[in-house]
Design a protein around this motif. Structure first.
Motif, PDB file in Angstrom:
ATOM      1  N   ILE A   1      22.630  35.668  -7.694  1.00 30.21           N
ATOM      2  CA  ILE A   1      22.076  35.040  -8.921  1.00 30.21           C
ATOM      3  C   ILE A   1      22.634  35.758 -10.043  1.00 30.21           C
ATOM      4  CG2 ILE A   1      20.127  36.942  -8.950  1.00 30.21           C
ATOM      5  CD1 ILE A   1      19.981  32.964  -9.841  1.00 30.21           C
ATOM      6  N   CYS A   2      23.335  36.940  -9.954  1.00 30.71           N
ATOM      7  CA  CYS A   2      23.948  37.657 -10.996  1.00 30.71           C
ATOM      8  C   CYS A   2      25.267  36.999 -11.595  1.00 30.71           C
ATOM      9  CB  CYS A   2      24.074  39.042 -10.845  1.00 30.71           C
ATOM     10  SG  CYS A   2      22.450  39.993 -10.639  1.00 30.71           S
ATOM     11  N   THR A   3      25.669  35.871 -10.609  1.00 27.92           N
ATOM     12  CA  THR A   3      26.716  35.327 -11.342  1.00 27.92           C
ATOM     13  C   THR A   3      26.420  33.805 -11.805  1.00 27.92           C
ATOM     14  OG1 THR A   3      27.052  34.083  -9.142  1.00 27.92           O
ATOM     15  CG2 THR A   3      28.072  36.354  -9.517  1.00 27.92           C
ATOM     16  N   GLN A   4      25.001  33.629 -12.080  1.00 26.81           N
ATOM     17  CA  GLN A   4      24.447  32.156 -12.278  1.00 26.81           C
ATOM     18  C   GLN A   4      23.782  32.147 -13.451  1.00 26.81           C
ATOM     19  OE1 GLN A   4      25.243  29.545 -10.222  1.00 26.81           O
ATOM     20  NE2 GLN A   4      26.678  31.129  -9.234  1.00 26.81           N
ATOM     21  N   GLY A   5      24.422  32.701 -14.763  1.00 21.33           N
ATOM     22  CA  GLY A   5      23.727  32.609 -15.906  1.00 21.33           C
ATOM     23  C   GLY A   5      23.047  31.483 -16.529  1.00 21.33           C
ATOM     24  N   SER A   6      24.143  30.493 -16.359  1.00 18.42           N
ATOM     25  CA  SER A   6      23.888  28.998 -17.168  1.00 18.42           C
ATOM     26  C   SER A   6      22.775  28.423 -16.204  1.00 18.42           C
ATOM     27  CB  SER A   6      25.009  28.148 -17.368  1.00 18.42           C
ATOM     28  OG  SER A   6      25.495  27.912 -16.173  1.00 18.42           O
TER      29      SER A   6
ATOM     30  N   ARG B   1      20.306  46.252 -12.035  1.00 21.62           N
ATOM     31  CA  ARG B   1      21.131  45.448 -12.467  1.00 21.62           C
ATOM     32  C   ARG B   1      20.740  43.910 -12.591  1.00 21.62           C
ATOM     33  NH1 ARG B   1      25.041  43.527  -9.384  1.00 21.62           N
ATOM     34  NH2 ARG B   1      26.538  42.090 -10.423  1.00 21.62           N
ATOM     35  N   ALA B   2      20.087  43.702 -11.471  1.00 17.35           N
ATOM     36  CA  ALA B   2      19.921  42.258 -11.247  1.00 17.35           C
ATOM     37  C   ALA B   2      18.714  42.064 -12.115  1.00 17.35           C
ATOM     38  CB  ALA B   2      19.474  41.980  -9.666  1.00 17.35           C
ATOM     39  N   TRP B   3      17.617  42.892 -12.299  1.00 18.74           N
ATOM     40  CA  TRP B   3      16.451  42.449 -13.231  1.00 18.74           C
ATOM     41  C   TRP B   3      16.994  42.510 -14.586  1.00 18.74           C
ATOM     42  CZ3 TRP B   3      12.424  39.914 -12.194  1.00 18.74           C
ATOM     43  CH2 TRP B   3      11.672  40.073 -11.120  1.00 18.74           C
ATOM     44  N   ASP B   4      18.079  43.350 -14.989  1.00 20.46           N
ATOM     45  CA  ASP B   4      18.515  43.312 -16.262  1.00 20.46           C
ATOM     46  C   ASP B   4      19.332  41.996 -16.603  1.00 20.46           C
ATOM     47  OD1 ASP B   4      18.814  45.162 -18.374  1.00 20.46           O
ATOM     48  OD2 ASP B   4      20.934  45.115 -18.219  1.00 20.46           O
TER      49      ASP B   4
ATOM     50  N   SER C   1       7.408  45.093  -9.628  1.00 19.52           N
ATOM     51  CA  SER C   1       8.964  44.887  -9.195  1.00 19.52           C
ATOM     52  C   SER C   1       9.679  46.010 -10.140  1.00 19.52           C
ATOM     53  CB  SER C   1       9.477  43.431  -9.585  1.00 19.52           C
ATOM     54  OG  SER C   1       8.703  42.730  -8.857  1.00 19.52           O
ATOM     55  N   LEU C   2       9.342  45.991 -11.360  1.00 24.11           N
ATOM     56  CA  LEU C   2      10.187  46.865 -12.261  1.00 24.11           C
ATOM     57  C   LEU C   2       9.840  48.301 -12.307  1.00 24.11           C
ATOM     58  CD1 LEU C   2      10.373  44.659 -15.562  1.00 24.11           C
ATOM     59  CD2 LEU C   2      11.780  44.993 -13.569  1.00 24.11           C
ATOM     60  N   SER C   3       8.643  48.608 -11.612  1.00 25.06           N
ATOM     61  CA  SER C   3       8.100  50.112 -11.918  1.00 25.06           C
ATOM     62  C   SER C   3       9.089  51.133 -10.917  1.00 25.06           C
ATOM     63  CB  SER C   3       6.690  50.333 -11.448  1.00 25.06           C
ATOM     64  OG  SER C   3       6.623  49.923 -10.014  1.00 25.06           O
ATOM     65  N   GLY C   4       9.524  51.969 -11.315  1.00 24.62           N
ATOM     66  CA  GLY C   4      10.422  53.033 -10.564  1.00 24.62           C
ATOM     67  C   GLY C   4      12.048  52.658 -10.680  1.00 24.62           C
ATOM     68  N   LEU C   5      12.155  51.444 -11.341  1.00 22.74           N
ATOM     69  CA  LEU C   5      13.598  51.326 -11.575  1.00 22.74           C
ATOM     70  C   LEU C   5      13.989  51.735 -12.998  1.00 22.74           C
ATOM     71  CD1 LEU C   5      13.706  47.482 -10.294  1.00 22.74           C
ATOM     72  CD2 LEU C   5      14.419  49.702  -9.130  1.00 22.74           C
ATOM     73  N   GLN C   6      15.256  51.918 -13.062  1.00 18.53           N
ATOM     74  CA  GLN C   6      15.851  52.441 -14.312  1.00 18.53           C
ATOM     75  C   GLN C   6      16.264  51.164 -15.312  1.00 18.53           C
ATOM     76  OE1 GLN C   6      17.690  55.875 -15.240  1.00 18.53           O
ATOM     77  NE2 GLN C   6      16.033  56.881 -14.013  1.00 18.53           N
ATOM     78  N   VAL C   7      15.200  50.705 -15.685  1.00 18.48           N
ATOM     79  CA  VAL C   7      15.504  49.559 -16.600  1.00 18.48           C
ATOM     80  C   VAL C   7      15.027  49.418 -18.087  1.00 18.48           C
ATOM     81  CG1 VAL C   7      15.804  47.716 -14.742  1.00 18.48           C
ATOM     82  CG2 VAL C   7      13.518  48.156 -15.505  1.00 18.48           C
ATOM     83  N   ASN C   8      15.633  48.971 -19.038  1.00 16.20           N
ATOM     84  CA  ASN C   8      14.900  48.850 -20.406  1.00 16.20           C
ATOM     85  C   ASN C   8      14.367  47.621 -20.577  1.00 16.20           C
ATOM     86  OD1 ASN C   8      14.156  49.805 -22.882  1.00 16.20           O
ATOM     87  ND2 ASN C   8      16.257  49.781 -23.633  1.00 16.20           N
ATOM     88  N   ILE C   9      13.512  46.978 -19.993  1.00 17.62           N
ATOM     89  CA  ILE C   9      12.935  45.815 -20.346  1.00 17.62           C
ATOM     90  C   ILE C   9      11.584  45.817 -20.866  1.00 17.62           C
ATOM     91  CG2 ILE C   9      12.317  43.399 -19.291  1.00 17.62           C
ATOM     92  CD1 ILE C   9      14.630  44.234 -16.817  1.00 17.62           C
TER      93      ILE C   9
END
Ligand SMILES: C[S@@+](CC[C@H](N)C(=O)[O-])C[C@H]1O[C@@H](n2cnc3c(N)ncnc32)[C@H](O)[C@@H]1O
Length: 264
Positions: free
Chosen positions: A166-171, A196-199, A221-229
């Protein structure tokens, strides 16, 4: 027989039942699943036929060797856990497999003894009940809409073929009206890859008013992940009514894992 005559016949039958047995019979009529076959609509029958076809060509465990991280994570669960695909195997089917000795709901806690404890079940597909809830009570009218199921696996949500990360499917994500994400990353990617995928998802799912359906919640899903969302500036959660099915045997906890968000 039309409705009026059928109702008369049922009431007539009830009058002939021994009074001592009547409460038990009425209780059975109120709670039984034996009437399911008479109330299923054509959509249910089609979905069950698809499940049956898939069951006949897939192994019982329904896991691919390429899903090695998911297999590893199942083995790391605190209690012994097996993958039982909820779309292919509903509760009644599991019961019949257990009766035939082909599946077990329990594991032996002390080797050789009769002490057993319930085995944990994980499903990597939505069950029929969850799918019906999503299509009947979560999603709007889908005419003319682009729906993306991220990680379609057996195709329970959407039976289409686009085989890609999915990380190659921006459009694709940018143009989607509705995006469904059922536990896509947790069992299949390590934490850095999940982050990276959530980002990527949060950067590309940006169309104002588009809908995002997730299991579990974005917070979980995001808890515990190093994301800035920043969820509050990305999405607005739309409350769902999880009490739409009055039946007692509905797995309400599973429905409560389904969340709907509107993109801001
Ligand atoms: C739990 S299954 C959901 C299957 C299906 N959507 C359903 O609800 O029945 C999650 C799927 O997402 C896939 N997946 C994981 N990471 C992905 C990625 N980066 N791109 C596309 N699919 C991914 C997994 O391989 C798995 O098939």
């Amino acid at each position: 027989m039309d409705f009026r005559s059928a109702r008369q016949a049922v009431l007539q039958l009830l009058r002939t039942v021994a009074p001592a047995d009547l409460p038990e019979l009425i209780q059975w009529m109120r709670t039984t699943r034996d009437f399911d076959e008479f109330t299923q609509d054509n959509n249910d029958i089609m979905l069950k036929n698809i499940a049956e076809d898939l069951r006949n060509c897939l192994p019982l465990e329904t896991m691919l060797s390429s899903e090695h991280l998911a297999l590893q994570k199942i083995q790391q669960q605190p209690e012994p856990t097996v993958h039982v695909d909820a779309f292919l195997y509903d509760e009644d089917f599991i019961d019949s497999l257990c009766e035939e000795g082909k599946m077990s709901r329990n594991y032996c806690t002390v080797c050789g003894s009769h002490q057993t404890a319930p085995l944990g079940f994980i499903s990597h597909s939505f069950s029929l009940m969850e799918l019906k809830f999503i299509y009947h009570h979560v999603l709007p009218d889908l005419s003319e809409k682009i729906l993306v199921d991220v990680g379609s696996r057996l195709g329970t949500v959407l039976y289409g073929v686009l085989h890609a990360d999915i990380c190659t499917q921006g459009s694709l994500l940018q143009n989607a009206d509705i995006i469904i994400m059922n536990n896509v990353f947790e069992y299949f990617l390590n934490e850095a890859e999940q982050a990276r995928a959530w980002d990527y998802i949060s950067h590309n799912v940006r169309r104002r008013g588009s809908l995002l359906v997730t299991v579990p919640s974005l917070e979980e899903s995001l808890s515990g992940l190093q994301v800035n969302i920043q969820l509050s500036s990305w999405v607005d959660e739309v409350p769902l009514n999880y009490d739409v099915y009055p039946e007692k045997d509905i797995d309400r906890e599973a429905l409560k894992q389904i969340h709907l968000y509107k993109i801001l």
